[in-house]
Design a protein around this motif. Structure first.
Motif, PDB file in Angstrom:
ATOM      1  N   THR A   4       0.843  -1.177   0.000  1.00 21.96           N
ATOM      2  CA  THR A   4       0.000   0.000   0.000  1.00 21.96           C
ATOM      3  C   THR A   4       0.887   1.238   0.000  1.00 21.96           C
ATOM      4  O   THR A   4       1.715   1.403   0.894  1.00 21.96           O
ATOM      5  CB  THR A   4      -0.910   0.015   1.240  1.00 21.96           C
ATOM      6  N   PRO A   5       0.740   2.073  -0.994  1.00 22.38           N
ATOM      7  CA  PRO A   5       1.583   3.264  -1.056  1.00 22.38           C
ATOM      8  C   PRO A   5       1.192   4.273   0.015  1.00 22.38           C
ATOM      9  O   PRO A   5       0.030   4.404   0.370  1.00 22.38           O
ATOM     10  CB  PRO A   5       1.326   3.811  -2.461  1.00 22.38           C
ATOM     11  N   THR A   6       2.197   4.978   0.546  1.00 22.69           N
ATOM     12  CA  THR A   6       1.919   5.990   1.555  1.00 22.69           C
ATOM     13  C   THR A   6       1.817   7.377   0.941  1.00 22.69           C
ATOM     14  O   THR A   6       1.213   8.268   1.512  1.00 22.69           O
ATOM     15  CB  THR A   6       3.009   5.980   2.640  1.00 22.69           C
ATOM     16  N   ASN A   7       2.417   7.587  -0.225  1.00 24.50           N
ATOM     17  CA  ASN A   7       2.291   8.868  -0.914  1.00 24.50           C
ATOM     18  C   ASN A   7       2.396   8.630  -2.415  1.00 24.50           C
ATOM     19  O   ASN A   7       2.615   7.506  -2.870  1.00 24.50           O
ATOM     20  CB  ASN A   7       3.336   9.878  -0.413  1.00 24.50           C
ATOM     21  N   LYS A   8       2.252   9.699  -3.178  1.00 20.30           N
ATOM     22  CA  LYS A   8       2.247   9.557  -4.641  1.00 20.30           C
ATOM     23  C   LYS A   8       3.571   9.053  -5.182  1.00 20.30           C
ATOM     24  O   LYS A   8       3.596   8.304  -6.150  1.00 20.30           O
ATOM     25  CB  LYS A   8       1.860  10.877  -5.299  1.00 20.30           C
ATOM     26  N   ASN A   9       4.678   9.419  -4.554  1.00 24.13           N
ATOM     27  CA  ASN A   9       5.988   8.920  -5.010  1.00 24.13           C
ATOM     28  C   ASN A   9       6.101   7.421  -4.795  1.00 24.13           C
ATOM     29  O   ASN A   9       6.605   6.701  -5.641  1.00 24.13           O
ATOM     30  CB  ASN A   9       7.126   9.651  -4.282  1.00 24.13           C
ATOM     31  N   ASP A  10       5.612   6.955  -3.625  1.00 23.73           N
ATOM     32  CA  ASP A  10       5.625   5.514  -3.365  1.00 23.73           C
ATOM     33  C   ASP A  10       4.741   4.776  -4.368  1.00 23.73           C
ATOM     34  O   ASP A  10       5.095   3.702  -4.850  1.00 23.73           O
ATOM     35  CB  ASP A  10       5.129   5.216  -1.945  1.00 23.73           C
ATOM     36  N   ALA A  12       3.981   5.720  -7.397  1.00 27.02           N
ATOM     37  CA  ALA A  12       4.657   5.720  -8.698  1.00 27.02           C
ATOM     38  C   ALA A  12       5.744   4.663  -8.726  1.00 27.02           C
ATOM     39  O   ALA A  12       5.917   3.954  -9.730  1.00 27.02           O
ATOM     40  CB  ALA A  12       5.242   7.098  -8.983  1.00 27.02           C
ATOM     41  N   GLU A  13       6.472   4.525  -7.628  1.00 30.33           N
ATOM     42  CA  GLU A  13       7.519   3.496  -7.547  1.00 30.33           C
ATOM     43  C   GLU A  13       6.917   2.095  -7.626  1.00 30.33           C
ATOM     44  O   GLU A  13       7.477   1.203  -8.272  1.00 30.33           O
ATOM     45  CB  GLU A  13       8.335   3.645  -6.249  1.00 30.33           C
ATOM     46  N   ALA A 129       0.577   7.925 -15.113  1.00 29.09           N
ATOM     47  CA  ALA A 129       0.151   7.452 -13.799  1.00 29.09           C
ATOM     48  C   ALA A 129       1.343   7.082 -12.929  1.00 29.09           C
ATOM     49  O   ALA A 129       1.239   7.078 -11.713  1.00 29.09           O
ATOM     50  CB  ALA A 129      -0.772   6.241 -13.946  1.00 29.09           C
ATOM     51  N   TYR A 130       2.473   6.777 -13.557  1.00 28.39           N
ATOM     52  CA  TYR A 130       3.658   6.446 -12.777  1.00 28.39           C
ATOM     53  C   TYR A 130       4.146   7.652 -11.986  1.00 28.39           C
ATOM     54  O   TYR A 130       4.802   7.512 -10.972  1.00 28.39           O
ATOM     55  CB  TYR A 130       4.785   5.944 -13.673  1.00 28.39           C
ATOM     56  N   THR A 131       3.829   8.809 -12.458  1.00 23.39           N
ATOM     57  CA  THR A 131       4.259  10.014 -11.746  1.00 23.39           C
ATOM     58  C   THR A 131       3.127  10.640 -10.948  1.00 23.39           C
ATOM     59  O   THR A 131       3.371  11.250  -9.916  1.00 23.39           O
ATOM     60  CB  THR A 131       4.819  11.059 -12.736  1.00 23.39           C
TER      61      THR A 131
END
Length: 184
Positions: A4-10, A12-13, A129-131
């Motif tokens: 589960t991503p914690t922010n948009k950068n996570d 995208a990664e 969407a990756y960014t």
């Protein structure tokens, strides 16, 4: 593993990792398919050679049958043993050919499925969407990838536990039968 991503950068990664993992998995599957193709070609070549050898042995048996009075007992036994050995090897080789052919078919199905997942991912998640991040679609894609991994493991177990075990059992039974024949 919590993905589960914690922010948009996570997020995208995670998308990039997913894309790279799919690509890596696809390349591995293609390599396995190439290896299976080589095995299939080798099995086919070996089967053709052994079939020709078997035909030669059959010719020798027919010659012995026609000239039974002039052939020694040792020649009969040797020819018979050679024929039995050739037939057993041919039988095992045919089983191996069928197994490799089945494995190849499964690998083709797996590659097709992986390609569909890659295409679906491209449709669901455009490059931007990756960014920017798209968490709702990430969940569905992650479920799809997990399902793919479960299916890959199932196929792997099925290929290992099915034909391989049957062939090993057959070889063991054949060896036992050969020992019994030698005793009596």
């Amino acid at each position: 593993v919590d993905m589960t991503p914690t922010n948009k950068n996570d997020e995208a990664e995670l998308w990039k990792d997913l894309k790279n993992n799919l690509k890596s998995e696809y390349e591995k599957a293609e390599q396995e398919l190439r290896e299976l193709d080589v095995k299939l070609t080798q099995c086919s070549y070996d089967m053709n050679k052994l079939t020709q050898y078997n035909a030669t042995i059959t010719g020798q048996i027919q010659r012995i049958q026609n000239q039974l009075e002039s052939v020694t007992k040792n020649e009969i036994i040797t020819t018979y043993d050679t024929a039995m050995d050739a037939q057993q090897r041919l039988f095992l080789l045919r089983g191996q050919f069928e197994k490799v052919s089945s494995d190849r078919d499964h690998m083709l199905e797996f590659l097709t499925w992986l390609k569909q997942v890659q295409n679906t991912l491209k449709q669901l998640v455009p490059e931007e969407a990756y960014t920017t991040g798209v968490s709702s679609k990430l969940d569905s894609v992650m479920m799809s990838v997990q399902a793919q991994e479960i299916e890959r493991q199932r196929l792997s177990r099925q290929m290992h536990d099915g034909p391989a075990q049957t062939l090993s059992n057959f070889i063991l039974q054949t060896e036992i039968a050969m020992r019994i024949f030698e005793i009596d």
